[in-house]
Write a protein that holds these residues in place. Structure first.
Motif, short mmCIF file in Angstrom:
data_model
loop_
_atom_site.label_atom_id
_atom_site.label_comp_id
_atom_site.label_asym_id
_atom_site.label_seq_id
_atom_site.Cartn_x
_atom_site.Cartn_y
_atom_site.Cartn_z
N ARG A 1 0.81 -1.23 0.00
CA ARG A 1 0.00 0.00 0.00
C ARG A 1 0.84 1.28 0.00
O ARG A 1 0.34 2.34 -0.34
N VAL A 2 2.13 1.17 0.41
CA VAL A 2 2.92 2.40 0.56
C VAL A 2 4.14 2.47 -0.36
O VAL A 2 4.88 3.45 -0.32
N VAL A 3 4.36 1.46 -1.20
CA VAL A 3 5.56 1.50 -2.05
C VAL A 3 5.44 2.51 -3.18
O VAL A 3 6.46 2.93 -3.73
N LYS A 4 4.23 2.92 -3.49
CA LYS A 4 4.08 4.00 -4.46
C LYS A 4 2.87 4.83 -4.06
O LYS A 4 1.86 4.30 -3.58
N VAL A 5 3.04 6.12 -4.24
CA VAL A 5 1.97 7.06 -3.93
C VAL A 5 1.86 8.06 -5.06
O VAL A 5 2.79 8.20 -5.88
N GLN A 6 0.78 8.75 -5.09
CA GLN A 6 0.59 9.77 -6.11
C GLN A 6 1.62 10.88 -5.88
O GLN A 6 2.00 11.19 -4.75
N GLU A 7 2.07 11.45 -6.98
CA GLU A 7 3.07 12.52 -6.92
C GLU A 7 2.60 13.61 -5.95
O GLU A 7 1.46 14.04 -5.99
N GLY A 8 3.52 14.02 -5.07
CA GLY A 8 3.21 15.06 -4.11
C GLY A 8 2.62 14.53 -2.80
O GLY A 8 2.50 15.27 -1.84
N GLU A 9 2.24 13.27 -2.75
CA GLU A 9 1.68 12.66 -1.54
C GLU A 9 2.81 12.03 -0.73
O GLU A 9 3.88 11.74 -1.25
N THR A 10 2.56 11.78 0.53
CA THR A 10 3.50 11.02 1.35
C THR A 10 2.82 9.73 1.78
O THR A 10 1.60 9.72 2.01
N PRO A 11 3.58 8.66 1.88
CA PRO A 11 2.96 7.38 2.27
C PRO A 11 2.46 7.44 3.71
O PRO A 11 2.99 8.18 4.54
N ALA A 12 1.45 6.65 3.99
CA ALA A 12 0.87 6.60 5.33
C ALA A 12 1.85 6.03 6.35
O ALA A 12 1.78 6.35 7.53
N GLU A 13 2.75 5.17 5.88
CA GLU A 13 3.76 4.56 6.75
C GLU A 13 5.10 4.64 6.05
O GLU A 13 5.17 4.70 4.82
N ASP A 14 6.17 4.61 6.83
CA ASP A 14 7.52 4.66 6.29
C ASP A 14 7.89 3.30 5.72
O ASP A 14 8.02 2.32 6.48
N PRO A 15 8.08 3.18 4.39
CA PRO A 15 8.43 1.89 3.80
C PRO A 15 9.72 1.30 4.37
O PRO A 15 9.82 0.09 4.56
N ALA A 16 10.71 2.14 4.64
CA ALA A 16 11.98 1.64 5.18
C ALA A 16 11.77 0.99 6.56
O ALA A 16 12.35 -0.07 6.85
N ALA A 17 10.93 1.59 7.39
CA ALA A 17 10.64 1.01 8.70
C ALA A 17 9.89 -0.32 8.56
O ALA A 17 10.16 -1.28 9.29
N LEU A 18 8.96 -0.37 7.60
CA LEU A 18 8.22 -1.61 7.37
C LEU A 18 9.14 -2.72 6.86
O LEU A 18 9.02 -3.88 7.28
N ILE A 19 10.07 -2.37 5.98
CA ILE A 19 11.03 -3.36 5.47
C ILE A 19 11.91 -3.87 6.61
O ILE A 19 12.16 -5.07 6.71
N ALA A 20 12.35 -2.98 7.47
CA ALA A 20 13.16 -3.39 8.62
C ALA A 20 12.37 -4.34 9.53
O ALA A 20 12.90 -5.36 9.99
N GLU A 21 11.11 -4.00 9.78
CA GLU A 21 10.26 -4.86 10.61
C GLU A 21 10.03 -6.21 9.92
O GLU A 21 10.03 -7.26 10.57
N LEU A 22 9.86 -6.20 8.61
CA LEU A 22 9.69 -7.44 7.85
C LEU A 22 10.93 -8.31 7.97
O LEU A 22 10.83 -9.52 8.22
#
Length: 153
Positions: free
Chosen positions: A26-47
């Motif tokens: 859900r957060v690996v891509k967002v519309q231009e100018g938007e910010t993801p709801a969660e930090d992908p790097a933090a999610l990858i680290a948790e994964l």
């Protein structure tokens, strides 16, 4: 810790991995100018952390299953393989019975008539016997899961 507890923790880590995957998707891509709801790097680290934990659970469970006698001939690992064989055999025969059920949709004399080439009663009896053997083995495995101590690595 008992083997059953480790199995629950392994299942929990599998669920958490699936949830993290969905959250990442859900957060690996967002519309231009938007910010993801969660930090992908933090999610990858948790994964990655959760995958490492899951690997430890799997290793400990496998080591315990391989080293623990189920009966005089089999380890728990062997019993799990036998239980899987029973389930697969039962499913194959049940599917065969499904195929053997003949539905006659004849509308005229020229249509094809089918006949069974197997003894349905005999196969059903075998399916029932395999189902019973599976249930009994599964019950014994579950019982052992709650009485067997997990081998620490």
């Amino acid at each position: 810790m008992k083997l059953a507890e480790a199995l629950v923790r392994r299942a929990d880590s599998q669920k958490k991995i699936a949830q993290l995957r969905q959250r990442l998707e859900r957060v690996v891509k967002v519309q231009e100018g938007e910010t993801p709801a969660e930090d992908p790097a933090a999610l990858i680290a948790e994964l990655e952390q959760t995958l490492a934990e899951q690997t430890l659970w799997v290793r400990r469970i496998n080591k315990t299953n391989a080293a623990t006698p189920f009966n005089a001939e089999l380890s728990i690992s062997d019993a799990l393989a036998e239980r899987d064989r029973l389930m697969q055999h039962r499913k194959l025969l049940a599917d065969l019975l499904e195929q053997a059920s003949i539905k006659q949709d004849r509308f005229s004399r020229s249509e094809v008539k089918f006949e069974r080439t197997v003894d349905v009663v005999q196969i059903q009896a075998r399916v029932d016997a395999l189902s019973k053997a599976y249930r009994e083995m599964d019950f014994r495995i579950q019982e052992m899961n709650w009485t067997t101590d997990l081998i620490e690595t």
